[in-house]
Design a protein around this motif. Structure first.
Motif, PDB file in Angstrom:
ATOM      1  N   PRO A   1      -1.392  20.994   0.402  1.00 46.23           N
ATOM      2  CA  PRO A   1      -2.636  21.027   1.177  1.00 46.23           C
ATOM      3  C   PRO A   1      -2.918  19.822   2.070  1.00 46.23           C
ATOM      4  O   PRO A   1      -3.722  19.929   2.988  1.00 46.23           O
ATOM      5  CB  PRO A   1      -3.718  21.137   0.098  1.00 46.23           C
ATOM      6  N   GLU A   2      -2.312  18.646   1.811  1.00 51.55           N
ATOM      7  CA  GLU A   2      -2.692  17.493   2.639  1.00 51.55           C
ATOM      8  C   GLU A   2      -1.595  16.437   2.652  1.00 51.55           C
ATOM      9  O   GLU A   2      -0.712  16.420   1.796  1.00 51.55           O
ATOM     10  CB  GLU A   2      -4.007  16.871   2.135  1.00 51.55           C
ATOM     11  N   GLY A   3      -1.720  15.532   3.631  1.00 53.78           N
ATOM     12  CA  GLY A   3      -0.780  14.416   3.717  1.00 53.78           C
ATOM     13  C   GLY A   3      -1.133  13.357   2.678  1.00 53.78           C
ATOM     14  O   GLY A   3      -2.200  13.396   2.058  1.00 53.78           O
ATOM     15  N   PHE A   4      -0.244  12.402   2.468  1.00 51.77           N
ATOM     16  CA  PHE A   4      -0.487  11.326   1.504  1.00 51.77           C
ATOM     17  C   PHE A   4       0.420  10.154   1.849  1.00 51.77           C
ATOM     18  O   PHE A   4       1.278  10.271   2.738  1.00 51.77           O
ATOM     19  CB  PHE A   4      -0.228  11.816   0.067  1.00 51.77           C
ATOM     20  N   LEU A   5       0.211   9.045   1.179  1.00 54.67           N
ATOM     21  CA  LEU A   5       1.055   7.867   1.404  1.00 54.67           C
ATOM     22  C   LEU A   5       1.702   7.471   0.090  1.00 54.67           C
ATOM     23  O   LEU A   5       0.999   7.163  -0.879  1.00 54.67           O
ATOM     24  CB  LEU A   5       0.204   6.699   1.920  1.00 54.67           C
ATOM     25  N   MET A   6       3.022   7.480   0.045  1.00 53.51           N
ATOM     26  CA  MET A   6       3.730   7.010  -1.148  1.00 53.51           C
ATOM     27  C   MET A   6       3.792   5.488  -1.108  1.00 53.51           C
ATOM     28  O   MET A   6       4.192   4.917  -0.095  1.00 53.51           O
ATOM     29  CB  MET A   6       5.155   7.588  -1.181  1.00 53.51           C
ATOM     30  N   ILE A   7       3.383   4.871  -2.200  1.00 49.75           N
ATOM     31  CA  ILE A   7       3.408   3.401  -2.267  1.00 49.75           C
ATOM     32  C   ILE A   7       3.891   2.980  -3.651  1.00 49.75           C
ATOM     33  O   ILE A   7       3.517   3.606  -4.662  1.00 49.75           O
ATOM     34  CB  ILE A   7       2.004   2.813  -1.915  1.00 49.75           C
ATOM     35  N   ASN A   8       4.739   1.957  -3.682  1.00 46.07           N
ATOM     36  CA  ASN A   8       5.321   1.481  -4.932  1.00 46.07           C
ATOM     37  C   ASN A   8       4.230   0.849  -5.815  1.00 46.07           C
ATOM     38  O   ASN A   8       3.318   0.194  -5.304  1.00 46.07           O
ATOM     39  CB  ASN A   8       6.402   0.444  -4.585  1.00 46.07           C
ATOM     40  N   PRO A   9       4.314   1.016  -7.163  1.00 49.12           N
ATOM     41  CA  PRO A   9       3.285   0.455  -8.055  1.00 49.12           C
ATOM     42  C   PRO A   9       3.041  -1.042  -7.838  1.00 49.12           C
ATOM     43  O   PRO A   9       1.902  -1.504  -7.906  1.00 49.12           O
ATOM     44  CB  PRO A   9       3.834   0.734  -9.451  1.00 49.12           C
ATOM     45  N   GLU A  10       4.103  -1.822  -7.562  1.00 44.99           N
ATOM     46  CA  GLU A  10       3.904  -3.282  -7.382  1.00 44.99           C
ATOM     47  C   GLU A  10       3.102  -3.573  -6.116  1.00 44.99           C
ATOM     48  O   GLU A  10       2.195  -4.399  -6.119  1.00 44.99           O
ATOM     49  CB  GLU A  10       5.274  -3.984  -7.279  1.00 44.99           C
ATOM     50  N   ASP A  11       3.439  -2.885  -5.011  1.00 49.52           N
ATOM     51  CA  ASP A  11       2.672  -3.078  -3.764  1.00 49.52           C
ATOM     52  C   ASP A  11       1.228  -2.608  -3.958  1.00 49.52           C
ATOM     53  O   ASP A  11       0.284  -3.251  -3.491  1.00 49.52           O
ATOM     54  CB  ASP A  11       3.310  -2.279  -2.615  1.00 49.52           C
ATOM     55  N   ALA A  12       1.064  -1.476  -4.645  1.00 52.50           N
ATOM     56  CA  ALA A  12      -0.282  -0.920  -4.856  1.00 52.50           C
ATOM     57  C   ALA A  12      -1.129  -1.909  -5.653  1.00 52.50           C
ATOM     58  O   ALA A  12      -2.295  -2.173  -5.311  1.00 52.50           O
ATOM     59  CB  ALA A  12      -0.179   0.421  -5.576  1.00 52.50           C
ATOM     60  N   LYS A  13      -0.531  -2.483  -6.692  1.00 53.19           N
ATOM     61  CA  LYS A  13      -1.274  -3.417  -7.547  1.00 53.19           C
ATOM     62  C   LYS A  13      -1.725  -4.636  -6.734  1.00 53.19           C
ATOM     63  O   LYS A  13      -2.881  -5.061  -6.806  1.00 53.19           O
ATOM     64  CB  LYS A  13      -0.374  -3.849  -8.714  1.00 53.19           C
ATOM     65  N   ALA A  14      -0.796  -5.151  -5.929  1.00 52.72           N
ATOM     66  CA  ALA A  14      -1.116  -6.331  -5.117  1.00 52.72           C
ATOM     67  C   ALA A  14      -2.246  -6.046  -4.129  1.00 52.72           C
ATOM     68  O   ALA A  14      -3.004  -6.941  -3.752  1.00 52.72           O
ATOM     69  CB  ALA A  14       0.130  -6.799  -4.375  1.00 52.72           C
ATOM     70  N   LEU A  15      -2.377  -4.794  -3.711  1.00 51.45           N
ATOM     71  CA  LEU A  15      -3.397  -4.430  -2.714  1.00 51.45           C
ATOM     72  C   LEU A  15      -4.643  -3.818  -3.368  1.00 51.45           C
ATOM     73  O   LEU A  15      -5.564  -3.377  -2.679  1.00 51.45           O
ATOM     74  CB  LEU A  15      -2.805  -3.425  -1.706  1.00 51.45           C
ATOM     75  N   GLY A  16      -4.665  -3.753  -4.685  1.00 47.72           N
ATOM     76  CA  GLY A  16      -5.826  -3.203  -5.397  1.00 47.72           C
ATOM     77  C   GLY A  16      -5.982  -1.703  -5.191  1.00 47.72           C
ATOM     78  O   GLY A  16      -7.096  -1.172  -5.164  1.00 47.72           O
ATOM     79  N   ILE A  17      -4.869  -1.013  -5.040  1.00 48.07           N
ATOM     80  CA  ILE A  17      -4.906   0.437  -4.759  1.00 48.07           C
ATOM     81  C   ILE A  17      -4.473   1.207  -6.003  1.00 48.07           C
ATOM     82  O   ILE A  17      -3.472   0.861  -6.637  1.00 48.07           O
ATOM     83  CB  ILE A  17      -3.977   0.759  -3.563  1.00 48.07           C
ATOM     84  N   ARG A  18      -5.267   2.243  -6.340  1.00 44.88           N
ATOM     85  CA  ARG A  18      -4.881   3.097  -7.463  1.00 44.88           C
ATOM     86  C   ARG A  18      -4.491   4.484  -6.963  1.00 44.88           C
ATOM     87  O   ARG A  18      -4.904   4.881  -5.868  1.00 44.88           O
ATOM     88  CB  ARG A  18      -6.042   3.205  -8.459  1.00 44.88           C
ATOM     89  N   ASP A  19      -3.737   5.190  -7.800  1.00 42.88           N
ATOM     90  CA  ASP A  19      -3.287   6.533  -7.432  1.00 42.88           C
ATOM     91  C   ASP A  19      -4.495   7.406  -7.055  1.00 42.88           C
ATOM     92  O   ASP A  19      -5.487   7.447  -7.778  1.00 42.88           O
ATOM     93  CB  ASP A  19      -2.538   7.151  -8.626  1.00 42.88           C
ATOM     94  N   GLY A  20      -4.447   8.060  -5.895  1.00 40.29           N
ATOM     95  CA  GLY A  20      -5.536   8.954  -5.476  1.00 40.29           C
ATOM     96  C   GLY A  20      -6.575   8.276  -4.592  1.00 40.29           C
ATOM     97  O   GLY A  20      -7.412   8.949  -3.976  1.00 40.29           O
ATOM     98  N   ASP A  21      -6.560   6.925  -4.503  1.00 40.86           N
ATOM     99  CA  ASP A  21      -7.499   6.224  -3.603  1.00 40.86           C
ATOM    100  C   ASP A  21      -7.256   6.640  -2.159  1.00 40.86           C
ATOM    101  O   ASP A  21      -6.117   6.918  -1.766  1.00 40.86           O
ATOM    102  CB  ASP A  21      -7.279   4.695  -3.682  1.00 40.86           C
ATOM    103  N   ARG A  22      -8.315   6.601  -1.364  1.00 38.78           N
ATOM    104  CA  ARG A  22      -8.113   6.805   0.078  1.00 38.78           C
ATOM    105  C   ARG A  22      -7.750   5.452   0.691  1.00 38.78           C
ATOM    106  O   ARG A  22      -8.395   4.437   0.405  1.00 38.78           O
ATOM    107  CB  ARG A  22      -9.376   7.378   0.729  1.00 38.78           C
ATOM    108  N   VAL A  23      -6.697   5.454   1.509  1.00 38.46           N
ATOM    109  CA  VAL A  23      -6.237   4.189   2.104  1.00 38.46           C
ATOM    110  C   VAL A  23      -6.089   4.346   3.611  1.00 38.46           C
ATOM    111  O   VAL A  23      -5.851   5.442   4.119  1.00 38.46           O
ATOM    112  CB  VAL A  23      -4.875   3.737   1.501  1.00 38.46           C
ATOM    113  N   ARG A  24      -6.269   3.234   4.319  1.00 40.17           N
ATOM    114  CA  ARG A  24      -6.039   3.225   5.766  1.00 40.17           C
ATOM    115  C   ARG A  24      -4.653   2.640   6.043  1.00 40.17           C
ATOM    116  O   ARG A  24      -4.338   1.535   5.576  1.00 40.17           O
ATOM    117  CB  ARG A  24      -7.116   2.402   6.472  1.00 40.17           C
ATOM    118  N   VAL A  25      -3.843   3.369   6.769  1.00 37.90           N
ATOM    119  CA  VAL A  25      -2.501   2.906   7.152  1.00 37.90           C
ATOM    120  C   VAL A  25      -2.589   2.551   8.629  1.00 37.90           C
ATOM    121  O   VAL A  25      -2.937   3.390   9.456  1.00 37.90           O
ATOM    122  CB  VAL A  25      -1.447   4.030   6.987  1.00 37.90           C
TER     123      VAL A  25
END
Ligand code: SF4
Length: 682
Positions: free
Chosen positions: A597-621
């Motif tokens: 149903p929609e697009g998404f951004l795959m991000i590695n757990p280490e990069d996500a942690k460093a950026l304070g991003i959790r699975d399912g968060d909306r992010v700006r690329v």
């Protein structure tokens, strides 16, 4: 009346056969075709094939010609629409010359549609005729033409099963061509073949890998150079094949002397030991299938990477015999339907180069003077439009406002020209059209398809087009007549066009309407007469000056941009099984959009942690060209330092248009730099 009509799937280039069950011209369901075991799918279909008629019954279908007046589209008759387009095109030619017009063909349309389109462009005096193959496989096309004298895929799919080693580079067949993967790749693996995958993402295909190399996007070239270096230095190449069937080995060897696996590790972060293991397996493991795709091609250094891989194919002797396979498997079903009839600014039908000899030959065949000056390539057409030099364009089944790099610039360009779009749906591009012409979809017309495996087949009309929609070739013939060149387009059926193609292209001489209409399994191109076909190429030599493969020196070329403090992450993109290109058809297929149903951004757990991003968060690329907001998918399927999005969801707002491959004119579509931030919801 219920009918069972044989068709070819309209999505990818595997070319699966199936039946449409239609009642009084309306589609009811699909039926699997187990009646033709020599077709590529042998009855199997993937989820897209099963859903393949759903978009044809979407309420969004274009049904009447539309002219934009005072900013609004008004329904008009075909006569009025065609008269209006012809009048505007004539004005442009009179004031600015024919080179102020461009025509875009389509890998979604038939061989006949594309043949007529390029002929109309040339009858009007311009070679500004292109299709999206420029943005898809042109790098490989240039590289293989240089080394083997022909870009064509070499062997039937059945030879994949006989291979002992499979090298899959920048390509995910388990996701993008599942029928091909299941029918051939998996069977080879069951027979004990080893598989090497080169991809920054742990794809579905990589799950099967014996060796998975994960270079940073845009650094595949370093890995390919290092494999050449290692194989040559350790004398692992096929000496007999190199001596008997290739030229320029010394030049190639010299060009890769400095590119050791240790050097490549520094550039790509792929461990040198793994590069050596992959090189050794490829060179000594036995007959190999070597396939690549957009992950190699869609880069500003794509041709050099494809050239390095073509050299690898040649020095390991994996071409020109049975039991090997090499080439690309594009996502669109009929790139060859546009490439073969010369929908290219520098090629004529064949395809053959646009030179004096060939232009003369086609001038005699067609009865008008073919323009000699090469046209502009795809991205250059829009650059000229942005500069106000390209005044008008006819776009057949393409969505450049989403498929070209740096989409917002393309939108600005489209606003400056007289734009005619023939399509089956409103798209991001039709918003900028002055005239929209409703086209029949694939199952609503009879046409010829050339699958990427060089199999020429007929697909038959199974469904009535909605409203007043017409096949593209009919629209083009109407336009030709109104433009005063109708005498060269005297066709009353699609068979008439194919008969002319039989005369124009020697390699298709034997693909006659009679042969294809009566034999649904078709034949392998080249087929110089009605009895012959060519399942394997280059068995007795290459179509080069010496008849031997021309090994080509290679060198390292830096990607168009590399991460820095401002944009610290690599951004790449990939295809999903449930979607097709910019989604105009797949996002209107009920079962596909429900499941994907929609697009998404795959991000590695280490990069996500460093950026304070959790699975399912909306992010700006965000890149230097623009930004998109999507959901984050935190996963170790992507390596640290790289993020990735499926490209169907507008990713080209972020890609780079000013880094272009100097040989293929491919823009940098797969390796750009970005920053990612968590989107704060107020
Ligand atoms: Fe269609 Fe390709 Fe799927 Fe076959 S593999 S059914 S051609 S999308």
């Amino acid at each position: 009346m219920e009918e069972l009509v044989p068709v070819v799937c309209p999505w990818c280039s595997v070319g699966c056969r199936l039946y449409i069950v239609s009642v009084n011209g309306h589609p009811r369901k699909i039926e699997w075709d187990y009646d033709h075991p020599n077709t590529p799918n042998k009855g199997k279909l993937c989820p897209k094939g099963v859903a393949s008629y759903q978009f044809t019954i979407s309420p969004d279908r274009l049904k009447k010609p539309l002219i934009k007046r005072n900013g609004k589209f008004e329904e008009v008759s075909w006569e009025e629409a065609i008269r209006y387009v012809a009048q505007k095109f004539k004005e442009i030619i009179e004031e600015h010359g024919p080179e102020a017009l461009a025509f875009l063909g389509s890998e979604r349309c038939s061989l006949e549609d594309n043949y007529v389109l390029q002929k109309l462009a040339r009858a009007l005096g311009t070679n500004n005729v292109e299709f999206a193959g420029r943005l898809c496989q042109s790098s490989n096309f240039v590289a293989r033409s240089k080394v083997f004298g022909s870009p064509a895929q070499t062997n039937p799919f059945e030879d994949i099963v006989k291979s002992k080693v499979i090298l899959v580079w920048g390509y995910n067949p388990a996701e993008t061509n599942p029928v091909l993967f299941g029918q051939y790749f998996e069977k080879a693996l069951d027979n004990g073949a080893k598989i090497i995958v080169v991809d920054p993402i742990k794809t579905k295909t990589a799950k099967f890998a014996d060796i998975h190399l994960q270079p940073y996007p845009g650094t595949d070239l370093a890995v390919a150079l290092a494999m050449l270096n290692y194989i040559i230095k350790n004398e692992l190449y096929d000496r007999k094949f190199v001596e008997e069937r290739t030229d320029n080995f010394e030049e190639l060897a010299k060009s890769v002397e400095e590119y050791t696996p240790e050097w490549a590790e520094k550039v790509s972060e792929v461990p040198a030991g793994m590069i050596k293991r992959a090189a050794e397996l490829l060179a000594t493991g036995g007959n190999a299938t070597i396939v690549l795709n957009e992950g190699v091609n869609q880069h500003a250094n794509g041709t050099m990477t494809a050239l390095a891989i073509a050299n690898l194919i040649a020095i390991t002797g994996n071409i020109g015999k049975e039991g090997v396979f090499s080439g690309v498997i594009p996502g669109a079903h009929c790139g060859l339907c546009a490439a073969v009839p010369g929908v290219n600014c520098a090629q004529l039908p064949g395809p053959v180069p646009l030179n004096e000899e060939n232009a003369k030959k086609f001038s005699e065949l067609w009865g008008f003077e073919v323009p000699r000056k090469p046209g502009l390539h795809y991205q250059a057409i829009f650059k000229a439009m942005a500069e106000g030099k390209m005044k008008g364009i006819f776009i057949m089944g393409q969505n450049p406002a989403r498929s070209l790099a740096n989409s917002s610039l393309i939108e600005e360009a489209l606003e400056k020209a007289f734009v005619v779009v023939s399509d089956i749906f409103p798209t991001e591009t039709t918003k900028f059209a002055d005239v929209i012409l409703p086209a029949a979809s694939w199952y609503e017309k009879t046409g010829t398809v050339i699958t990427q495996n060089r199999r020429v087949m007929r697909s038959f009309k199974a469904v009535k087009p909605p409203g007043e929609a017409k096949p593209d070739w009919e629209i083009l013939v109407m336009l030709a007549r109104e433009l005063g060149v109708g005498e060269y387009f005297n066709y009353s059926s699609v068979d008439d066009i194919l008969r002319e193609i039989n005369r124009a292209i020697p390699a298709l001489k034997g693909a006659t309407p009679e042969r294809l209409n009566s034999n649904l399994e078709g034949c392998f191109y080249p087929c110089p007469d009605e009895k012959s076909e060519t399942p394997r190429l280059f068995l007795n030599g290459f179509p080069t000056k010496t008849g031997r493969a021309q090994l080509a020196p290679v060198k390292w070329i830096q990607p168009g941009e590399v991460p820095d403090e401002e944009y610290p992450l690599w951004l790449t993109n990939f295809r999903q099984v449930g979607h097709f290109h910019t989604g105009t058809m797949s996002m209107r297929s009920k079962s596909l959009i429900k499941r994907w149903p929609e697009g998404f951004l795959m991000i590695n757990p280490e990069d996500a942690k460093a950026l304070g991003i959790r699975d399912g968060d909306r992010v700006r690329v965000e890149t230097r060209r623009g930004s998109l907001v999507v959901r984050a998918m935190v996963t170790d399927r992507i390596r640290k330092g790289v993020v990735a999005m499926p490209w169907h969801w507008g990713v080209n707002f972020l890609t780079k248009d000013d880094a272009i491959d100097e040989f293929s004119k491919m823009p940098e579509l797969k390796a750009v730099t970005c920053r990612v931030t968590k989107e704060v919801v107020e």
